[in-house]
Design an enzyme around this catalytic site. Structure first.
Site, PDB file in Angstrom:
ATOM      1  N   SER A  46       9.856   9.970   5.933  1.00 43.57           N
ATOM      2  CA  SER A  46       8.816   9.437   6.811  1.00 43.57           C
ATOM      3  C   SER A  46       9.096   9.828   8.261  1.00 43.57           C
ATOM      4  O   SER A  46       8.192   9.772   9.100  1.00 43.57           O
ATOM      5  CB  SER A  46       8.753   7.911   6.692  1.00 43.57           C
ATOM      6  OG  SER A  46      10.040   7.346   6.846  1.00 43.57           O
ATOM      7  N   GLU A 114      11.586  12.065  -5.292  1.00 46.59           N
ATOM      8  CA  GLU A 114      10.253  11.620  -5.710  1.00 46.59           C
ATOM      9  C   GLU A 114       9.836  12.324  -7.001  1.00 46.59           C
ATOM     10  O   GLU A 114       9.763  13.557  -7.046  1.00 46.59           O
ATOM     11  CB  GLU A 114       9.214  11.950  -4.623  1.00 46.59           C
ATOM     12  CG  GLU A 114       9.464  11.227  -3.313  1.00 46.59           C
ATOM     13  CD  GLU A 114       8.388  11.528  -2.279  1.00 46.59           C
ATOM     14  OE1 GLU A 114       7.388  12.199  -2.605  1.00 46.59           O
ATOM     15  OE2 GLU A 114       8.560  11.081  -1.124  1.00 46.59           O
ATOM     16  N   GLU A 181       6.249   2.642  -4.890  1.00 51.65           N
ATOM     17  CA  GLU A 181       5.403   2.616  -3.696  1.00 51.65           C
ATOM     18  C   GLU A 181       3.930   2.539  -4.080  1.00 51.65           C
ATOM     19  O   GLU A 181       3.448   3.345  -4.894  1.00 51.65           O
ATOM     20  CB  GLU A 181       5.674   3.883  -2.857  1.00 51.65           C
ATOM     21  CG  GLU A 181       4.799   3.982  -1.616  1.00 51.65           C
ATOM     22  CD  GLU A 181       5.297   4.988  -0.601  1.00 51.65           C
ATOM     23  OE1 GLU A 181       6.439   5.484  -0.722  1.00 51.65           O
ATOM     24  OE2 GLU A 181       4.540   5.288   0.334  1.00 51.65           O
TER      25      GLU A 181
HETATM   26  N1  LIG Z   1       4.537   4.536   9.329  1.00 50.14           N
HETATM   27  C1  LIG Z   1       4.698   4.897   8.061  1.00 50.14           C
HETATM   28  N2  LIG Z   1       4.787   3.946   7.114  1.00 50.14           N
HETATM   29  C2  LIG Z   1       4.942   4.293   5.797  1.00 50.14           C
HETATM   30  O1  LIG Z   1       5.054   3.380   4.953  1.00 50.14           O
HETATM   31  C3  LIG Z   1       5.027   5.676   5.465  1.00 50.14           C
HETATM   32  C4  LIG Z   1       4.943   6.619   6.499  1.00 50.14           C
HETATM   33  N3  LIG Z   1       4.766   6.222   7.780  1.00 50.14           N
HETATM   34  N4  LIG Z   1       5.059   7.955   6.245  1.00 50.14           N
HETATM   35  C5  LIG Z   1       5.490   8.367   4.928  1.00 50.14           C
HETATM   36  C6  LIG Z   1       4.886   7.542   3.903  1.00 50.14           C
HETATM   37  C7  LIG Z   1       3.375   7.646   3.835  1.00 50.14           C
HETATM   38  N5  LIG Z   1       3.034   6.339   3.383  1.00 50.14           N
HETATM   39  C8  LIG Z   1       1.738   5.823   3.258  1.00 50.14           C
HETATM   40  C9  LIG Z   1       0.759   6.175   4.150  1.00 50.14           C
HETATM   41  C10 LIG Z   1      -0.502   5.648   4.043  1.00 50.14           C
HETATM   42  C11 LIG Z   1      -0.816   4.770   3.025  1.00 50.14           C
HETATM   43  C12 LIG Z   1      -2.186   4.228   2.896  1.00 50.14           C
HETATM   44  O2  LIG Z   1      -3.009   4.463   3.742  1.00 50.14           O
HETATM   45  N6  LIG Z   1      -2.500   3.481   1.844  1.00 50.14           N
HETATM   46  C13 LIG Z   1      -3.780   2.844   1.662  1.00 50.14           C
HETATM   47  C14 LIG Z   1      -4.091   2.761   0.188  1.00 50.14           C
HETATM   48  C15 LIG Z   1      -5.523   3.074  -0.083  1.00 50.14           C
HETATM   49  C16 LIG Z   1      -5.875   2.850  -1.544  1.00 50.14           C
HETATM   50  O3  LIG Z   1      -5.658   3.763  -2.373  1.00 50.14           O
HETATM   51  O4  LIG Z   1      -6.346   1.742  -1.841  1.00 50.14           O
HETATM   52  C17 LIG Z   1      -3.711   1.443   2.268  1.00 50.14           C
HETATM   53  O5  LIG Z   1      -4.737   0.796   2.385  1.00 50.14           O
HETATM   54  O6  LIG Z   1      -2.597   1.014   2.647  1.00 50.14           O
HETATM   55  C18 LIG Z   1       0.171   4.426   2.108  1.00 50.14           C
HETATM   56  C19 LIG Z   1       1.462   4.952   2.234  1.00 50.14           C
HETATM   57  C20 LIG Z   1       4.204   5.527   3.207  1.00 50.14           C
HETATM   58  N7  LIG Z   1       5.139   6.113   4.131  1.00 50.14           N
HETATM   59  C1  LIG Z   2       8.704   4.513   2.622  1.00 55.52           C
HETATM   60  C2  LIG Z   2      10.039   4.895   2.074  1.00 55.52           C
HETATM   61  C3  LIG Z   2      10.237   4.397   0.688  1.00 55.52           C
HETATM   62  C4  LIG Z   2      10.261   6.388   2.181  1.00 55.52           C
HETATM   63  O1  LIG Z   2      10.390   7.102   1.230  1.00 55.52           O
HETATM   64  C5  LIG Z   2      10.339   6.969   3.526  1.00 55.52           C
HETATM   65  O2  LIG Z   2      10.449   6.234   4.527  1.00 55.52           O
HETATM   66  O3  LIG Z   2      10.328   8.201   3.618  1.00 55.52           O
HETATM   67 MG   LIG Z   3      10.316   9.172   1.742  1.00 57.89          MG
END
Ligand SMILES: Nc1nc(=O)c2c([nH]1)NC[C@@H]1CN(c3ccc(C(=O)N[C@@H](CCC(=O)O)C(=O)O)cc3)CN21
Ligand SMILES: CC(C)C(=O)C(=O)O
Ligand SMILES: [Mg+2]
Length: 264
Positions: A46, A114, A181
Protein backbone atom coordinates in the site's frame (compact mmCIF):
# COMPACT_ATOMS: atom_id res chain seq x y z
CA UNK A 1 6.16 -5.59 24.63
CA UNK A 2 7.34 -9.21 24.68
CA UNK A 3 8.63 -10.49 21.37
CA UNK A 4 5.66 -11.51 19.25
CA UNK A 5 5.93 -14.73 17.28
CA UNK A 6 3.44 -16.82 15.37
CA UNK A 7 3.23 -18.94 18.53
CA UNK A 8 2.01 -15.86 20.43
CA UNK A 9 -0.70 -15.23 17.84
CA UNK A 10 -1.75 -18.89 17.79
CA UNK A 11 -2.21 -18.64 21.56
CA UNK A 12 -4.27 -15.44 21.17
CA UNK A 13 -6.46 -17.29 18.69
CA UNK A 14 -6.99 -20.27 20.98
CA UNK A 15 -7.81 -17.90 23.85
CA UNK A 16 -10.24 -15.94 21.67
CA UNK A 17 -8.18 -12.81 22.24
CA UNK A 18 -8.54 -10.34 19.35
CA UNK A 19 -5.46 -8.44 18.22
CA UNK A 20 -4.68 -5.30 16.25
CA UNK A 21 -2.28 -4.88 13.36
CA UNK A 22 -1.18 -1.80 11.41
CA UNK A 23 0.86 -1.03 8.38
CA UNK A 24 4.11 0.80 9.15
CA UNK A 25 6.74 2.22 6.86
CA UNK A 26 9.23 4.08 9.07
CA UNK A 27 11.09 3.87 12.37
CA UNK A 28 9.25 6.53 14.35
CA UNK A 29 5.72 5.33 13.64
CA UNK A 30 6.79 1.69 14.07
CA UNK A 31 8.18 2.54 17.52
CA UNK A 32 5.00 4.39 18.47
CA UNK A 33 2.83 1.48 17.31
CA UNK A 34 4.91 -1.05 19.24
CA UNK A 35 4.79 1.16 22.34
CA UNK A 36 0.97 1.16 22.14
CA UNK A 37 0.97 -2.65 22.01
CA UNK A 38 0.32 -3.36 18.32
CA UNK A 39 1.72 -6.88 17.96
CA UNK A 40 1.84 -7.13 14.15
CA UNK A 41 3.31 -4.52 11.78
CA UNK A 42 3.01 -4.91 8.02
CA UNK A 43 5.24 -3.18 5.52
CA UNK A 44 2.42 -3.08 3.00
CA UNK A 45 2.78 -2.52 -0.70
CA UNK A 46 0.00 0.00 0.00
CA UNK A 47 3.04 2.27 0.32
CA UNK A 48 2.86 2.62 -3.45
CA UNK A 49 -0.39 4.49 -2.90
CA UNK A 50 -0.04 6.25 0.48
CA UNK A 51 3.69 7.10 0.27
CA UNK A 52 4.40 7.22 -3.47
CA UNK A 53 1.08 8.55 -4.74
CA UNK A 54 0.34 5.90 -7.35
CA UNK A 55 -3.24 4.77 -7.90
CA UNK A 56 -2.44 1.08 -7.47
CA UNK A 57 0.21 -1.07 -5.74
CA UNK A 58 1.80 -2.56 -8.87
CA UNK A 59 4.72 -0.15 -9.20
CA UNK A 60 6.25 -1.07 -5.84
CA UNK A 61 9.59 -2.93 -6.01
CA UNK A 62 11.34 -5.40 -3.73
CA UNK A 63 13.94 -2.69 -3.05
CA UNK A 64 11.16 -0.32 -1.88
CA UNK A 65 9.75 -2.89 0.56
CA UNK A 66 13.25 -3.87 1.76
CA UNK A 67 14.11 -0.22 2.47
CA UNK A 68 10.96 0.37 4.52
CA UNK A 69 11.35 -3.00 6.26
CA UNK A 70 14.82 -1.95 7.46
CA UNK A 71 13.29 1.28 8.81
CA UNK A 72 10.45 -0.48 10.62
CA UNK A 73 12.72 -3.21 12.00
CA UNK A 74 14.84 -0.57 13.79
CA UNK A 75 11.81 1.02 15.44
CA UNK A 76 9.97 -2.14 16.44
CA UNK A 77 12.32 -4.92 17.51
CA UNK A 78 9.59 -6.94 19.23
CA UNK A 79 6.60 -6.74 16.91
CA UNK A 80 6.01 -9.46 14.34
CA UNK A 81 7.21 -7.74 11.18
CA UNK A 82 5.51 -8.91 7.99
CA UNK A 83 6.71 -7.64 4.60
CA UNK A 84 4.53 -7.63 1.51
CA UNK A 85 6.03 -9.29 -1.54
CA UNK A 86 5.40 -6.87 -4.42
CA UNK A 87 3.59 -7.54 -7.69
CA UNK A 88 5.46 -10.15 -9.82
CA UNK A 89 8.19 -10.69 -7.23
CA UNK A 90 6.83 -14.21 -6.57
CA UNK A 91 5.67 -15.15 -10.07
CA UNK A 92 7.72 -18.37 -9.86
CA UNK A 93 8.84 -20.24 -6.73
CA UNK A 94 12.49 -19.45 -7.52
CA UNK A 95 11.77 -15.71 -7.77
CA UNK A 96 9.82 -15.92 -4.54
CA UNK A 97 12.75 -17.58 -2.72
CA UNK A 98 15.29 -14.97 -3.86
CA UNK A 99 13.03 -11.99 -3.13
CA UNK A 100 11.79 -13.36 0.19
CA UNK A 101 15.43 -13.81 1.24
CA UNK A 102 16.07 -10.13 0.56
CA UNK A 103 13.07 -9.10 2.70
CA UNK A 104 14.01 -11.45 5.54
CA UNK A 105 17.55 -10.03 5.52
CA UNK A 106 16.02 -6.55 5.73
CA UNK A 107 14.35 -7.52 9.01
CA UNK A 108 11.05 -9.16 8.06
CA UNK A 109 10.01 -12.18 10.08
CA UNK A 110 7.29 -13.24 7.65
CA UNK A 111 6.39 -12.41 4.05
CA UNK A 112 2.90 -11.93 2.64
CA UNK A 113 1.78 -13.10 -0.81
CA UNK A 114 -1.51 -12.43 -2.60
CA UNK A 115 -3.27 -15.40 -4.14
CA UNK A 116 -4.76 -18.86 -3.78
CA UNK A 117 -4.19 -22.21 -5.42
CA UNK A 118 -1.51 -21.02 -7.86
CA UNK A 119 0.68 -20.21 -4.80
CA UNK A 120 0.48 -23.56 -3.00
CA UNK A 121 3.87 -24.80 -4.19
CA UNK A 122 5.48 -21.42 -3.39
CA UNK A 123 4.00 -21.33 0.12
CA UNK A 124 5.20 -24.86 0.80
CA UNK A 125 8.63 -24.14 -0.68
CA UNK A 126 9.15 -20.92 1.27
CA UNK A 127 8.08 -22.55 4.53
CA UNK A 128 10.38 -25.53 3.94
CA UNK A 129 13.17 -23.05 3.25
CA UNK A 130 12.54 -21.34 6.61
CA UNK A 131 10.49 -18.35 5.49
CA UNK A 132 7.14 -18.02 7.32
CA UNK A 133 4.34 -17.08 4.97
CA UNK A 134 1.19 -15.03 5.40
CA UNK A 135 -1.35 -15.68 2.65
CA UNK A 136 -3.76 -12.97 1.43
CA UNK A 137 -7.17 -13.77 -0.10
CA UNK A 138 -10.30 -11.87 -1.08
CA UNK A 139 -9.63 -8.43 -2.53
CA UNK A 140 -6.00 -8.89 -3.46
CA UNK A 141 -5.04 -5.38 -4.63
CA UNK A 142 -2.29 -6.55 -7.01
CA UNK A 143 -5.15 -8.08 -9.07
CA UNK A 144 -7.09 -4.80 -9.25
CA UNK A 145 -6.90 -4.75 -13.05
CA UNK A 146 -8.19 -8.31 -13.25
CA UNK A 147 -11.04 -7.50 -10.87
CA UNK A 148 -11.81 -4.22 -12.67
CA UNK A 149 -11.52 -2.17 -9.50
CA UNK A 150 -11.13 -2.49 -5.73
CA UNK A 151 -14.26 -4.60 -5.38
CA UNK A 152 -15.56 -6.83 -2.61
CA UNK A 153 -14.82 -10.51 -3.36
CA UNK A 154 -16.65 -13.71 -2.41
CA UNK A 155 -20.17 -12.33 -2.73
CA UNK A 156 -21.61 -15.29 -4.68
CA UNK A 157 -21.92 -18.71 -3.10
CA UNK A 158 -19.44 -20.21 -5.58
CA UNK A 159 -16.88 -17.44 -5.07
CA UNK A 160 -17.23 -17.72 -1.30
CA UNK A 161 -16.72 -21.49 -1.38
CA UNK A 162 -13.63 -21.07 -3.60
CA UNK A 163 -12.05 -18.61 -1.15
CA UNK A 164 -12.83 -20.87 1.81
CA UNK A 165 -11.30 -23.93 0.14
CA UNK A 166 -8.21 -22.00 -0.94
CA UNK A 167 -7.75 -20.77 2.64
CA UNK A 168 -7.75 -24.36 3.91
CA UNK A 169 -5.31 -25.50 1.24
CA UNK A 170 -2.96 -22.55 1.96
CA UNK A 171 -2.95 -23.49 5.64
CA UNK A 172 -2.24 -27.10 4.71
CA UNK A 173 0.63 -25.93 2.44
CA UNK A 174 2.21 -24.27 5.47
CA UNK A 175 0.86 -20.70 5.64
CA UNK A 176 1.30 -19.37 9.18
CA UNK A 177 -1.23 -16.56 8.91
CA UNK A 178 -3.94 -15.32 6.55
CA UNK A 179 -5.15 -11.85 5.59
CA UNK A 180 -8.74 -11.66 4.33
CA UNK A 181 -9.58 -8.37 2.60
CA UNK A 182 -13.02 -7.07 1.62
CA UNK A 183 -15.13 -10.21 1.86
CA UNK A 184 -18.57 -10.65 3.41
CA UNK A 185 -18.43 -10.91 7.21
CA UNK A 186 -20.13 -14.31 7.25
CA UNK A 187 -17.49 -15.82 4.93
CA UNK A 188 -14.66 -14.40 7.05
CA UNK A 189 -16.31 -15.79 10.18
CA UNK A 190 -16.51 -19.28 8.68
CA UNK A 191 -12.90 -19.22 7.51
CA UNK A 192 -11.62 -17.89 10.85
CA UNK A 193 -13.45 -20.72 12.65
CA UNK A 194 -12.22 -23.45 10.32
CA UNK A 195 -8.55 -22.41 10.25
CA UNK A 196 -6.17 -23.02 13.14
CA UNK A 197 -3.82 -20.22 11.98
CA UNK A 198 -4.59 -16.57 12.86
CA UNK A 199 -6.80 -14.76 10.35
CA UNK A 200 -6.45 -10.97 10.08
CA UNK A 201 -9.28 -9.07 8.44
CA UNK A 202 -9.60 -5.73 6.67
CA UNK A 203 -13.12 -5.03 5.54
CA UNK A 204 -13.89 -8.64 6.51
CA UNK A 205 -16.16 -8.14 9.50
CA UNK A 206 -15.69 -8.52 13.23
CA UNK A 207 -15.17 -12.27 13.54
CA UNK A 208 -11.57 -12.56 12.32
CA UNK A 209 -8.82 -13.09 14.91
CA UNK A 210 -7.09 -9.81 14.10
CA UNK A 211 -7.88 -6.52 12.38
CA UNK A 212 -5.50 -4.51 10.22
CA UNK A 213 -5.70 -0.96 8.90
CA UNK A 214 -3.43 1.12 6.72
CA UNK A 215 -1.93 3.61 9.20
CA UNK A 216 -2.90 6.59 7.06
CA UNK A 217 -6.56 5.52 7.24
CA UNK A 218 -6.33 5.27 11.05
CA UNK A 219 -4.97 8.82 11.13
CA UNK A 220 -7.46 10.13 8.56
CA UNK A 221 -4.82 11.51 6.22
CA UNK A 222 -5.65 9.38 3.18
CA UNK A 223 -6.29 11.54 0.16
CA UNK A 224 -8.93 10.70 -2.41
CA UNK A 225 -11.38 7.87 -1.91
CA UNK A 226 -11.46 6.36 1.60
CA UNK A 227 -12.48 2.69 1.79
CA UNK A 228 -15.64 1.87 3.72
CA UNK A 229 -13.74 -0.23 6.27
CA UNK A 230 -11.41 2.63 7.30
CA UNK A 231 -11.92 4.50 10.56
CA UNK A 232 -10.30 7.79 11.51
CA UNK A 233 -9.15 7.41 15.13
CA UNK A 234 -7.28 10.72 15.23
CA UNK A 235 -10.40 12.86 15.06
CA UNK A 236 -11.74 11.35 18.29
CA UNK A 237 -8.50 11.50 20.25
CA UNK A 238 -6.45 14.43 18.97
CA UNK A 239 -3.05 12.78 19.15
CA UNK A 240 -1.35 9.88 17.42
CA UNK A 241 -0.59 7.82 20.55
CA UNK A 242 -4.21 8.16 21.63
CA UNK A 243 -5.49 7.19 18.19
CA UNK A 244 -3.42 4.01 18.16
CA UNK A 245 -4.39 3.17 21.74
CA UNK A 246 -8.08 3.64 20.87
CA UNK A 247 -7.76 1.37 17.84
CA UNK A 248 -6.04 -1.35 19.90
CA UNK A 249 -8.66 -1.05 22.61
CA UNK A 250 -11.61 -1.21 20.23
CA UNK A 251 -10.20 -4.22 18.36
CA UNK A 252 -9.38 -6.12 21.55
CA UNK A 253 -12.90 -5.51 22.90
CA UNK A 254 -14.63 -6.35 19.62
CA UNK A 255 -15.94 -2.80 19.11
CA UNK A 256 -14.09 -2.31 15.82
CA UNK A 257 -15.16 -2.90 13.12
CA UNK A 258 -18.76 -1.79 13.49
CA UNK A 259 -21.50 -2.74 11.01
CA UNK A 260 -20.79 0.45 9.04
CA UNK A 261 -17.27 -0.86 8.22
CA UNK A 262 -18.41 -4.29 7.00
CA UNK A 263 -19.80 -5.96 3.88
CA UNK A 264 -22.74 -8.34 4.28
N1 LIG B 1 -5.24 4.08 2.13
C1 LIG B 1 -5.31 2.81 1.76
N2 LIG B 1 -6.04 1.95 2.49
C2 LIG B 1 -6.13 0.63 2.12
O1 LIG B 1 -6.80 -0.14 2.84
C3 LIG B 1 -5.42 0.20 0.96
C4 LIG B 1 -4.66 1.14 0.26
N3 LIG B 1 -4.62 2.43 0.65
N4 LIG B 1 -3.92 0.77 -0.83
C5 LIG B 1 -3.76 -0.64 -1.11
C6 LIG B 1 -4.99 -1.36 -0.87
C7 LIG B 1 -6.14 -0.94 -1.77
N5 LIG B 1 -7.25 -1.17 -0.91
C8 LIG B 1 -8.58 -0.84 -1.18
C9 LIG B 1 -8.89 0.30 -1.89
C10 LIG B 1 -10.19 0.64 -2.13
C11 LIG B 1 -11.23 -0.17 -1.69
C12 LIG B 1 -12.63 0.19 -1.98
O2 LIG B 1 -12.89 1.24 -2.51
N6 LIG B 1 -13.60 -0.65 -1.66
C13 LIG B 1 -15.01 -0.37 -1.83
C14 LIG B 1 -15.74 -1.66 -2.10
C15 LIG B 1 -16.78 -1.47 -3.16
C16 LIG B 1 -17.62 -2.72 -3.34
O3 LIG B 1 -17.21 -3.64 -4.09
O4 LIG B 1 -18.68 -2.78 -2.70
C17 LIG B 1 -15.53 0.27 -0.54
O5 LIG B 1 -16.65 0.75 -0.53
O6 LIG B 1 -14.77 0.30 0.46
C18 LIG B 1 -10.92 -1.33 -0.99
C19 LIG B 1 -9.59 -1.66 -0.73
C20 LIG B 1 -6.83 -1.66 0.37
N7 LIG B 1 -5.50 -1.13 0.49
C1 LIG C 1 -4.04 -3.59 3.55
C2 LIG C 1 -2.95 -4.57 3.87
C3 LIG C 1 -3.49 -5.91 4.22
C4 LIG C 1 -1.94 -4.64 2.75
O1 LIG C 1 -1.74 -5.62 2.11
C5 LIG C 1 -1.15 -3.43 2.47
O2 LIG C 1 -1.16 -2.47 3.27
O3 LIG C 1 -0.46 -3.42 1.45
MG1 LIG D 1 -0.52 -5.25 0.40
Amino acid sequence: MDTITTTTLMRYKREGRKFAALTAYDTSFAAAFERQGVPVLLIGDSLGMVLQGHDDTLKVTVADIAYHTRCVHKGAPNALIVADMPFMSYATPEQAYANAAELMRAGARMVKLEGGDWLLETVKGLTERSVPVCAHLGLTPQSVHVFGGFKVQGRSEDAARAIEEQALRLQYAGAAMLVLECVPSELARRISERLSIPVIGIGAGRHTDGQILVMHDLLGITSGYIPKFAKNYLSGTGNIQGAVAAFVEEVEHGRFPGPEHCFE
